[in-house]
Design a protein around this motif. Structure first.
Motif, PDB file in Angstrom:
ATOM      1  N   LYS A 121      -9.138   4.163   2.848  1.00 52.75           N
ATOM      2  CA  LYS A 121      -7.867   4.384   3.546  1.00 52.75           C
ATOM      3  C   LYS A 121      -7.732   3.454   4.739  1.00 52.75           C
ATOM      4  O   LYS A 121      -6.670   2.876   4.971  1.00 52.75           O
ATOM      5  N   LEU A 149      -3.921   2.796   5.572  1.00 49.92           N
ATOM      6  CA  LEU A 149      -3.137   4.016   5.267  1.00 49.92           C
ATOM      7  C   LEU A 149      -3.387   5.086   6.299  1.00 49.92           C
ATOM      8  O   LEU A 149      -4.416   5.168   6.880  1.00 49.92           O
ATOM      9  N   ASN A 189       0.828  -1.206   0.000  1.00 47.70           N
ATOM     10  CA  ASN A 189       0.000   0.000   0.000  1.00 47.70           C
ATOM     11  C   ASN A 189       0.865   1.260   0.000  1.00 47.70           C
ATOM     12  O   ASN A 189       0.384   2.349   0.209  1.00 47.70           O
ATOM     13  N   ASN A 190       2.158   1.078  -0.240  1.00 46.21           N
ATOM     14  CA  ASN A 190       3.083   2.207  -0.229  1.00 46.21           C
ATOM     15  C   ASN A 190       4.141   1.954  -1.294  1.00 46.21           C
ATOM     16  O   ASN A 190       4.834   0.953  -1.263  1.00 46.21           O
ATOM     17  N   ILE A 232      -4.121   6.273  -4.082  1.00 44.41           N
ATOM     18  CA  ILE A 232      -5.296   6.272  -3.205  1.00 44.41           C
ATOM     19  C   ILE A 232      -6.390   7.213  -3.707  1.00 44.41           C
ATOM     20  O   ILE A 232      -7.574   6.874  -3.637  1.00 44.41           O
ATOM     21  N   LYS A 277       0.867   6.784  -1.403  1.00 42.48           N
ATOM     22  CA  LYS A 277      -0.140   5.899  -0.820  1.00 42.48           C
ATOM     23  C   LYS A 277      -1.088   5.415  -1.904  1.00 42.48           C
ATOM     24  O   LYS A 277      -1.493   6.177  -2.774  1.00 42.48           O
TER      25      LYS A 277
END
Length: 71
Positions: free
Chosen positions: A66, A71, A22-23, A46, A28
């Motif tokens: 999120k 996140l 997720n990174n 995102i 993000k």
């Protein structure tokens, strides 16, 4: 990796796969691996993710994305 999902973007494109991170480079979002047999991956920031759909039909939208992606 978490379960397979369908990720729908704000431009109405859909991708199926498993989230592998997720990174990416301090950005993000979600990096999807489309097949366990290939090394093809798709990055979606995102802000471009509209909906996450799980195999059981559960849909995650809006601010919940999120949280769902941690996140």
């Amino acid at each position: 990796m978490i379960n397979k999902i369908i990720l729908r973007t704000t431009s109405n494109l859909s991708f199926c796969g498993e989230i592998v991170t997720n990174n990416l480079l301090n950005e993000k979002g979600a990096l999807l691996k489309t097949s366990p047999k290939s090394d093809i991956k798709i990055w979606c920031p995102i802000d471009e993710i509209k909906t996450i759909i799980y195999p059981d039909g559960k849909k995650v939208e809006g601010k919940d994305i999120k949280h769902e992606l941690r996140l």
